[in-house]
Scaffold this motif. Sequence first.
Motif, short mmCIF file in Angstrom:
data_model
loop_
_atom_site.label_atom_id
_atom_site.label_comp_id
_atom_site.label_asym_id
_atom_site.label_seq_id
_atom_site.Cartn_x
_atom_site.Cartn_y
_atom_site.Cartn_z
N THR A 58 0.84 -1.20 0.00
CA THR A 58 0.00 0.00 0.00
C THR A 58 0.87 1.25 0.00
O THR A 58 0.60 2.21 -0.73
N ASP A 61 2.32 1.81 -3.44
CA ASP A 61 1.33 2.42 -4.34
C ASP A 61 1.25 3.93 -4.11
O ASP A 61 1.20 4.72 -5.05
N ARG A 64 4.38 5.62 -5.47
CA ARG A 64 4.35 5.71 -6.94
C ARG A 64 3.43 6.84 -7.38
O ARG A 64 3.73 7.55 -8.34
N SER A 65 2.32 7.00 -6.69
CA SER A 65 1.42 8.10 -6.99
C SER A 65 2.09 9.44 -6.74
O SER A 65 1.97 10.39 -7.52
#
Length: 80
Positions: A58, A61, A64-65
């Motif tokens: 999580t 993610d 990366r965002s």
Amino acid sequence: MSHKSYQSHPDDRSDNVEKLQDMIENTLENIDESEAAMALSTEEEKQMIKHKNENRRTSIDAMRSEIKDEEAARKNGYTE
């Protein structure tokens, strides 16, 4: 008594993408290492490792965002 003058430092975002990429790489290594350790773990420890790795994924993610946001900001000259 002397008074020191403190200056505000501008937010330096120039290397945020690289820092985030390093953090992702380190987190992926932690996932790999913990999964290797599962072979020697009790069932309870395995469940804790699985849960922690879910949290790590999580976080990856989210990082990366944030990289996408930073790259867009870099392209636009960090203006808001």
